[in-house]
Design a protein around this motif. Structure first.
Motif, PDB file in Angstrom:
ATOM      1  N   THR A  21       0.851  -1.193   0.000  1.00  0.00           N
ATOM      2  CA  THR A  21       0.000   0.000   0.000  1.00  0.00           C
ATOM      3  C   THR A  21       0.883   1.239   0.000  1.00  0.00           C
ATOM      4  O   THR A  21       2.107   1.163   0.184  1.00  0.00           O
ATOM      5  CB  THR A  21      -0.898   0.040   1.247  1.00  0.00           C
ATOM      6  OG1 THR A  21      -0.062   0.290   2.394  1.00  0.00           O
ATOM      7  CG2 THR A  21      -1.652  -1.268   1.436  1.00  0.00           C
ATOM      8  N   VAL A  27       1.244  -6.387   0.741  1.00  0.00           N
ATOM      9  CA  VAL A  27      -0.050  -6.950   0.370  1.00  0.00           C
ATOM     10  C   VAL A  27       0.162  -8.304  -0.293  1.00  0.00           C
ATOM     11  O   VAL A  27       0.958  -8.421  -1.238  1.00  0.00           O
ATOM     12  CB  VAL A  27      -0.797  -5.997  -0.596  1.00  0.00           C
ATOM     13  CG1 VAL A  27      -2.125  -6.618  -1.038  1.00  0.00           C
ATOM     14  CG2 VAL A  27      -1.041  -4.641   0.067  1.00  0.00           C
ATOM     15  N   ASP A 276      -4.829   5.346  -2.670  1.00  0.00           N
ATOM     16  CA  ASP A 276      -4.854   3.899  -2.450  1.00  0.00           C
ATOM     17  C   ASP A 276      -6.246   3.520  -1.946  1.00  0.00           C
ATOM     18  O   ASP A 276      -6.563   3.624  -0.764  1.00  0.00           O
ATOM     19  CB  ASP A 276      -3.783   3.502  -1.428  1.00  0.00           C
ATOM     20  CG  ASP A 276      -3.540   2.002  -1.413  1.00  0.00           C
ATOM     21  OD1 ASP A 276      -4.548   1.252  -1.443  1.00  0.00           O
ATOM     22  OD2 ASP A 276      -2.378   1.581  -1.364  1.00  0.00           O
ATOM     23  N   GLU A 279      -6.837   1.007   1.037  1.00  0.00           N
ATOM     24  CA  GLU A 279      -6.205   1.484   2.268  1.00  0.00           C
ATOM     25  C   GLU A 279      -7.008   2.625   2.878  1.00  0.00           C
ATOM     26  O   GLU A 279      -7.145   2.727   4.107  1.00  0.00           O
ATOM     27  CB  GLU A 279      -4.771   1.938   1.986  1.00  0.00           C
ATOM     28  CG  GLU A 279      -4.041   2.361   3.244  1.00  0.00           C
ATOM     29  CD  GLU A 279      -2.565   2.625   3.002  1.00  0.00           C
ATOM     30  OE1 GLU A 279      -1.735   1.874   3.540  1.00  0.00           O
ATOM     31  OE2 GLU A 279      -2.230   3.578   2.259  1.00  0.00           O
TER      32      GLU A 279
END
Length: 542
Positions: A21, A27, A276, A279
């Motif tokens: 992220t 991730v 993002d 996120e």
């Protein structure tokens, strides 16, 4: 390069060795139930409208009521901004949000030498109650909620707003809105402070007490991660530092002798929504859960309204590019969608031309229409927290909370928020994160379309809004006319009473309100308190 599995066609290939992220959280390729074993527990997820509010603070969310569409606006004189407010309301905006110019943010009158060249350039200039009356002329203050982005002189500007409402015949208990009033993030990120931290916190708790008695529907602080993020923080830092500031205000209110349930329901928050997508959604869900948990279990709040985190979101101005500015519309759309899926109560969408100048009417209309399309056409408002239960989103929500709590531990080790500010902790953390991000952009590790990839050799520049220098001359002339025609004996007495209250510990708000009614200027009120409290000087962080 990474090969978590291999099929009959050979090892699965991926575009890069690792994915992460924007906050640097690694991730995995895919998430499953093993990643969120506690996701179904009432302490982690619960139901919408129920503690810990991970899935939203209302049972029906947007099925019951859409978020408030509140475009940040202000430039030039009060007359010019009043016309922009009325234009936005006509186009379907449902709340007002005031941008003030730099002299106002710093508590200087428009004819102060420090104001030269800045009057009306990045927001509206407000010197006295007369400007506030013009700013809201023809806008009934009992029928619209108003947000004001002001911090160092928040109490003085708020007093002018209250006096303007009185002039309209509106009782204070009918006013709805927010003053940002988040001085802690000013020391951390934005730097438009006036007084040192401790007297600034006293002013804020005075506002808590005054509003609880007289302006009960008013949000007394909008605890703001927005500017922390714009200064270069990561999503994790924004989450952690904003919540830490929020808890510091709660401690200050309790230490001032106030019952936590008397003021906490009127604390609100303000988050940035960056690029993002997941996120950002996880950040907002984690924020609600942390606030609800700590308010109930750490601070002993008993009123469920004290547990509910209500927040405004704004799309990330720092992500907008001067190159190919029209593609900013796409960035803003994705960010706005993340804010809605994260459960915001209020939203500002940036205009595509804001990397170049203040927004034109066309650009701000497109930004508002972006919200309206998400609300009315996309279908995402038909069900509550549609991403709830997603293995990835729930795992990322947990991870954001875990990392935020690690920051809380480090801040506690430094003695709390104010000692951490004085030690430069927040400022250095943000500076380091900003430097790392810039390195990633320059190396191409992070793509910014139109800047380091997909660049056009020649670009067509859109029309931009320019604020003429004559604005300052007109504003200074009005200020001088007010000083000449007001009851100066009444002003001098009001300022003497304000000085005495500052020295005695008496609540400042009634004295500031009397100063505003007498047409004392913003600079006169701030200078009076500067004499008693002094001015803050930041330490340089390298």
């Amino acid at each position: 390069m990474a090969t978590e599995s291999a099929g009959r066609a050979g090892p699965a290939r991926e575009r890069r060795p690792r994915f992460q992220t924007l906050s640097g959280i690694e991730v995995k390729r895919c998430y499953g139930p093993e990643d969120v074993p506690d996701a179904g527990s009432d302490r982690r997820l619960g139901r919408p409208g129920e503690w810990p509010y991970t899935r939203g603070i209302h049972e029906t969310m947007y099925r019951g009521r859409l978020w408030t569409m509140r475009q940040f606006a202000g430039f030039g004189t009060a007359e010019q901004t009043n016309r922009r407010f009325k234009y936005l309301l006509k186009e379907g905006q449902t709340g007002l949000s005031v941008a003030f110019d730099f002299p106002t943010l710093l508590g200087y009158d428009s004819d102060h030498p420090m104001s030269d060249g800045e009057v009306g350039k990045l927001g509206v200039a407000i010197d006295t109650l007369a400007d506030m009356e013009i700013l809201f002329d023809g806008i009934p203050l009992d029928q619209v909620s108003t947000s004001m982005t002001i911090n160092g002189p928040a109490a003085m500007i708020f007093a002018m707003y209250l006096a303007a409402a009185e002039k309209q015949g509106v009782s204070l208990d009918r006013l709805r809105g927010t003053i940002q009033n988040d001085i802690l993030k000013e020391y951390i990120a934005q730097n438009t402070y006036i007084f040192p931290p401790r007297p600034s916190m006293r002013i804020i708790t005075d506002i808590f007490a005054f509003c609880a008695d007289h302006v009960p529907q008013w949000n007394t602080v909008s605890i703001s991660g927005y500017h922390i993020r714009e200064a270069g923080a990561t999503a994790v830092q924004e989450l952690a530092f904003t919540l830490a500031n929020g808890f510091e205000y709660v401690r200050a209110g309790i230490e001032a002798g106030l019952d936590v349930d008397r003021f906490a329901p009127r604390l609100s928050f303000f988050f940035n929504v960056h690029n993002d997508f997941f996120e950002e959604i996880a950040k907002l869900r984690a924020a609600r859960r942390i606030w609800a948990t700590d308010m109930r279990e750490k601070f002993g709040a008993k009123d469920p309204r004290s547990w509910k985190m209500r927040f405004h979101c704004q799309t990330a101005g720092c992500t907008l590019t001067a190159q190919q500015p029209e593609i900013n519309i796409v960035r803003v759309t994705l960010q706005a969608l993340a804010a809605v899926l994260g459960g915001t109560q209020s939203l500002h969408t940036n205009s595509f031309d804001e990397a170049l100048a203040l927004p034109t009417e066309k650009a701000v209309r497109i930004a508002l229409r972006t919200q309206q399309i998400i609300a009315e056409e996309s279908g995402v408002t038909h069900t509550v927290d549609p991403l709830g239960g997603s293995y990835y989103v729930e795992w990322l929500t947990d991870e954001m909370e875990r990392r935020a709590r690690e920051y809380f531990r480090r801040i506690d080790e430094l003695g709390g928020v104010i000692p951490a500010i004085e030690a430069g902790f927040f400022q250095k953390e943000i500076a380091d994160a900003s430097y790392r991000y810039q390195q990633q952009v320059e190396s191409g590790e992070v793509t910014v379309v139109g800047v380091n990839r997909y660049v056009l050799e020649e670009e067509e520049q859109p029309e931009i809004l320019r604020v003429p220098d004559e604005v300052q001359q007109r504003q200074v002339q009005r200020l001088r006319d007010i000083r000449r025609t007001r009851d100066n004996r009444r002003v001098r007495q009001a300022l003497r009473d304000l000085r005495a209250a500052a020295r005695s510990g008496e609540n400042l708000m009634p004295r500031l309100l009397e100063c505003a009614r007498a047409y004392a200027t913003l600079g006169e009120m701030c200078d009076t308190l500067r004499e008693v409290f002094g001015e803050y000087r930041d330490r340089a962080i390298f």
